[in-house]
Design a protein around this motif. Structure first.
Motif, PDB file in Angstrom:
ATOM      1  N   SER A 496      -4.915  90.412  31.077  1.00  0.00           N
ATOM      2  CA  SER A 496      -5.398  89.239  30.351  1.00  0.00           C
ATOM      3  C   SER A 496      -5.493  88.053  31.302  1.00  0.00           C
ATOM      4  O   SER A 496      -4.656  87.880  32.191  1.00  0.00           O
ATOM      5  N   ILE A 497      -6.528  87.235  31.102  1.00  0.00           N
ATOM      6  CA  ILE A 497      -6.765  86.062  31.945  1.00  0.00           C
ATOM      7  C   ILE A 497      -6.698  84.843  31.029  1.00  0.00           C
ATOM      8  O   ILE A 497      -7.676  84.486  30.359  1.00  0.00           O
ATOM      9  N   LYS A 498      -5.554  84.231  30.957  1.00  0.00           N
ATOM     10  CA  LYS A 498      -5.331  83.157  29.986  1.00  0.00           C
ATOM     11  C   LYS A 498      -6.221  81.942  30.212  1.00  0.00           C
ATOM     12  O   LYS A 498      -6.695  81.348  29.233  1.00  0.00           O
ATOM     13  N   PRO A 499      -6.492  81.511  31.468  1.00  0.00           N
ATOM     14  CA  PRO A 499      -7.375  80.348  31.626  1.00  0.00           C
ATOM     15  C   PRO A 499      -8.776  80.560  31.045  1.00  0.00           C
ATOM     16  O   PRO A 499      -9.421  79.604  30.631  1.00  0.00           O
ATOM     17  N   LEU A 500      -9.229  81.825  31.003  1.00  0.00           N
ATOM     18  CA  LEU A 500     -10.545  82.131  30.445  1.00  0.00           C
ATOM     19  C   LEU A 500     -10.463  82.595  28.999  1.00  0.00           C
ATOM     20  O   LEU A 500     -11.501  82.874  28.389  1.00  0.00           O
ATOM     21  N   ARG A 551     -15.136  95.339  33.835  1.00  0.00           N
ATOM     22  CA  ARG A 551     -15.646  94.485  32.763  1.00  0.00           C
ATOM     23  C   ARG A 551     -14.788  93.233  32.645  1.00  0.00           C
ATOM     24  O   ARG A 551     -13.562  93.303  32.636  1.00  0.00           O
ATOM     25  N   LEU A 552     -15.465  92.097  32.544  1.00  0.00           N
ATOM     26  CA  LEU A 552     -14.812  90.808  32.395  1.00  0.00           C
ATOM     27  C   LEU A 552     -15.399  90.126  31.163  1.00  0.00           C
ATOM     28  O   LEU A 552     -16.621  90.065  30.999  1.00  0.00           O
ATOM     29  N   GLU A 553     -14.542  89.672  30.272  1.00  0.00           N
ATOM     30  CA  GLU A 553     -15.022  88.986  29.075  1.00  0.00           C
ATOM     31  C   GLU A 553     -14.086  87.844  28.726  1.00  0.00           C
ATOM     32  O   GLU A 553     -12.921  87.833  29.138  1.00  0.00           O
ATOM     33  N   GLY A 554     -14.632  86.878  27.966  1.00  0.00           N
ATOM     34  CA  GLY A 554     -13.811  85.744  27.580  1.00  0.00           C
ATOM     35  C   GLY A 554     -14.425  84.959  26.444  1.00  0.00           C
ATOM     36  O   GLY A 554     -15.584  85.154  26.066  1.00  0.00           O
TER      37      GLY A 554
END
Length: 683
Positions: A496-500, A551-554
């Motif tokens: 998980s990428i919290k800033p995004l 895959r990158l999503e936000g």
């Protein structure tokens, strides 16, 4: 009474939340009842999706799990993503999933495969609707235009990449696509949708569902469409119009708090050009029907589920092939019937171990007729046993093992029209498959997974036919035909990428497939002057491939959702002499990106896909041989705008293939740009 019901529901949800976060593999049926075992009930996707703010799926192991805690590489396409895509068909939805290869040959016709290696018909991808197989194992393909499902009635589409034969059986050696529709016991969604646009297209959907009581709920689904076909140019093997219409009736209820039942019937009629992998179109008019019954019971021996269904698929294909100054008539019809019975038992042994045992029986028959005269029939019988064991070694370390053994019996038969021809060889295959996965949650560092699997693909039932004649086509029985096996290893990582307010997922795989199989239509054939064709089903050579997806999503705080992905499937097929070459016919690179944005009552979305070049095949009827056609790299761009007039009405405008007015995706028809307007009324 109502208060008691509300309290019971709250206890169920709290118990589900605590245990599911504690063990990602525990079945819902074992979580929602205060005693050791659960009330028998369907998975309430809607409630638990809202509770955990993410999709819930049972496709990876056959047990419900949170999408973020899956032990294998799977992507869940949600109902919201399907709606905002503006897609009119399921292949149009799936083309935006990384690792999925979609080839559109007509308005309704497409081949869909997972991670390449499926050039000859997409035959290694098992397709299900609510767990019921719609994959046609008589000819090893899926007719995507004949699936009895309404797009807007789909709750989610679960895509499993890689072999999963140990959970779903043979023909899941490339992957699994499970289409989950809305359950009338948990979601009363009623709507009417109409649309029309380019190519004189017109279609609509009607879904009406109601829960009368705990003992009875019902849903009726109707949909259909009619359209001009893509620009045929000089082709005369493609009908001017295409259409389909289907209906589904689903009944569900409870006999008692511990026993639940379900009954579903579907019917579908289609008229469409069908692309054979020998490189030509034939007019196809299939009629498909199915009837399924299900019974689930909470017992002292665990959560026991029995389901049985019968699929019927009848088709007739006609055409006249002009070659060498003569006309070869094709007038072939066939009937495929598959009867399946499945029994499973899910047992919670303790807080660390869960076991799911299953048995399956399957009986299939395939009969063919040439110009109305029966020319033969085949059958096969399959029995299988399976076990899935989930073991929580540590609070953050989970091991999942699945094993299945399939036993297939194909009796010997003779051709009714070639009395001198020898009978086909009887076969008895016993094939084991396994899936082993270990998952470790490293907290802030992300989640790591390691997979290993052995998948099985059986030859199509048609490939077991005795030597016979189909009009001008001679089919030669091959006694050495064997199942195909795939050995796969993979690595998965998610973080998980919290800033995004988003996430990153990475999957890598390598696999080797021995005795590769294609569809019967992909067999190499030879022309025998003056006007006959000989087909000889066979195994292809060993094929190796490797690659993966990233895959990158936000999401943002102002209703903007975006995703970007890259997929690679590098295939090595050493048989350069065969026209069916999986290396040449698999695009290596794919990039997919898109967004959805909501501004008050207005919705905006757009998706684009770029894929690298590959080679398709087409039939050269001047020589009656296959010919390679290079399909250059291309970009597809789809966009949609929607306006919520009020809580009941939604007006939409969708554009497909906006980047090019007529795009070459295959060696078949070029894909025309389309603009489609739609109105949805909910009630």
């Amino acid at each position: 009474m109502l208060l008691r019901a509300i309290k019971r529901h709250n206890r169920q949800c709290l118990r589900f939340s605590s245990v599911l976060s504690f063990s990602t593999t525990l079945a819902v049926g074992l979580l929602v009842f205060p005693d050791r075992y659960a009330h028998a009930q369907n998975l309430d996707y809607s409630t638990f999706e809202k509770l955990f703010n993410e999709p819930i799926t049972s496709s990876a192991t056959g047990k419900p799990q949170r999408a973020s805690e899956l032990p294998t590489d799977i992507q869940v396409v949600t109902a919201e993503q399907i709606r905002t895509s503006g897609a009119q068909t399921l292949p149009e939805v799936l083309r935006m999933v990384p690792g999925v290869d979609v080839r559109r040959y007509s308005v309704l016709g497409a081949n869909v495969s997972i991670r390449g290696n499926d050039a000859a018909g997409g035959s290694r991808t098992l397709v299900l609707i609510d767990g019921r197989q719609v994959y046609l194992d008589g000819y090893n393909y899926t007719d995507w235009g004949a699936l009895p499902v309404s797009i807007r009635d789909i709750r989610q589409i679960e895509v499993i990449r890689g072999p999963n034969s140990a959970v779903y059986g043979f023909n899941a050696s490339g992957g699994v696509i499970n289409i989950v529709t809305r359950d009338p016991q948990h979601e009363n969604k009623n709507y009417i949708h109409v649309e029309g646009g380019s190519l004189n297209g017109f279609g609509g959907e009607l879904v009406a569902s109601h829960k009368f009581s705990d003992a009875f709920a019902a849903k009726l689904s109707l949909n259909g469409m009619r359209s001009d076909e893509y620009d045929r140019g000089s082709r005369r093997d493609v009908p001017a119009q295409t259409s389909n219409i289907n209906a589904a009736l689903e009944l569900r209820g409870q006999i008692s708090p511990r026993v639940e039942w379900g009954l579903t019937g579907t019917i579908d009629q289609e008229r469409s050009p069908f692309w054979l992998d020998i490189g030509s179109y034939f007019t196809s008019r299939p009629l498909s029907k199915s009837l399924e019954g299900r019974l689930a019971a909470d017992t002292d021996w665990g959560l026991v589920e029995f389901r049985a269904y019968q699929n019927s698929f009848t088709n007739k294909t006609t055409d006249n092939i002009a070659a060498f100054g003569t006309v070869i008539p094709i007038d072939f019809g066939y009937d495929l019937e598959t009867t399946v019975a499945q029994l499973s038992d899910t047992i919670s042994i303790n807080n660390q171990n869960d076991l799911r045992l299953g048995v399956e029986y399957r009986y299939s028959t395939l009969s063919g007729a040439q110009a109305g005269t029966k020319i033969g029939s085949e059958s096969d019988m399959l029995a299988a046993g399976s076990a899935v064991w989930d073991y929580r070694i540590l609070p953050k370390l989970t091991l999942t093992n699945a094993v299945r053994v399939d036993s297939l019996l194909v009796p010997s038969v003779r051709s009714p029209i070639l009395s001198d021809a020898p009978a086909s060889a009887a076969r008895h295959y016993i094939e084991p498959s396994f899936n082993s996965r270990i998952r470790y949650d490293a907290g802030d560092l992300g989640t790591f997974g390691l997979n290993a699997a052995r998948g099985i693909q059986l030859p199509a039932l048609f490939d077991f036919a005795p030597s016979t004649m189909l009009g001008p086509v001679a089919v030669i029985n091959n006694p050495s035909l064997a199942p195909s096996t795939t050995i796969n290893v993979g690595l998965n990582y998610s973080h998980s990428i919290k800033p995004l307010n988003g996430s990153l997922s990475v999957a890598l795989f390598a696999q080797r497939t021995s005795d590769m199989l294609g569809t019967p239509f992909a067999s190499n054939y030879t022309f025998v002057p003056p006007s006959s064709i000989t087909m000889f089903p066979k195994n292809y050579n060993r094929v190796d491939d490797a690659g993966g997806e990233i895959r990158l999503e936000g999401k943002t705080g102002f209703n903007f959702h975006w995703d970007l992905s890259y997929a690679m499937a590098s295939v090595r097929d050493p048989d350069k002499s065969s026209m069916i070459n999986f290396q040449r016919q698999t695009p290596v690179n794919t990039v997919i990106g898109g967004f959805e944005y909501m501004l008050g009552p207005v919705e905006f979305s757009a998706h684009a896909r770029w894929q690298s070049h590959y080679q398709d095949v087409t039939a050269d009827f001047s020589t009656l041989q296959l010919k390679n056609v290079k399909v250059k790299d291309f970009v597809t761009v789809n966009a949609r705008v929607g306006w919520k007039i009020d809580k009941h009405f939604l007006l939409s405008l969708s554009g497909q293939q906006l980047g090019d007015s007529r795009l070459r995706e295959t060696s078949g028809l070029r894909i025309d740009r389309r603009i489609i307007a739609g109105l949805t009324a909910g009630f």
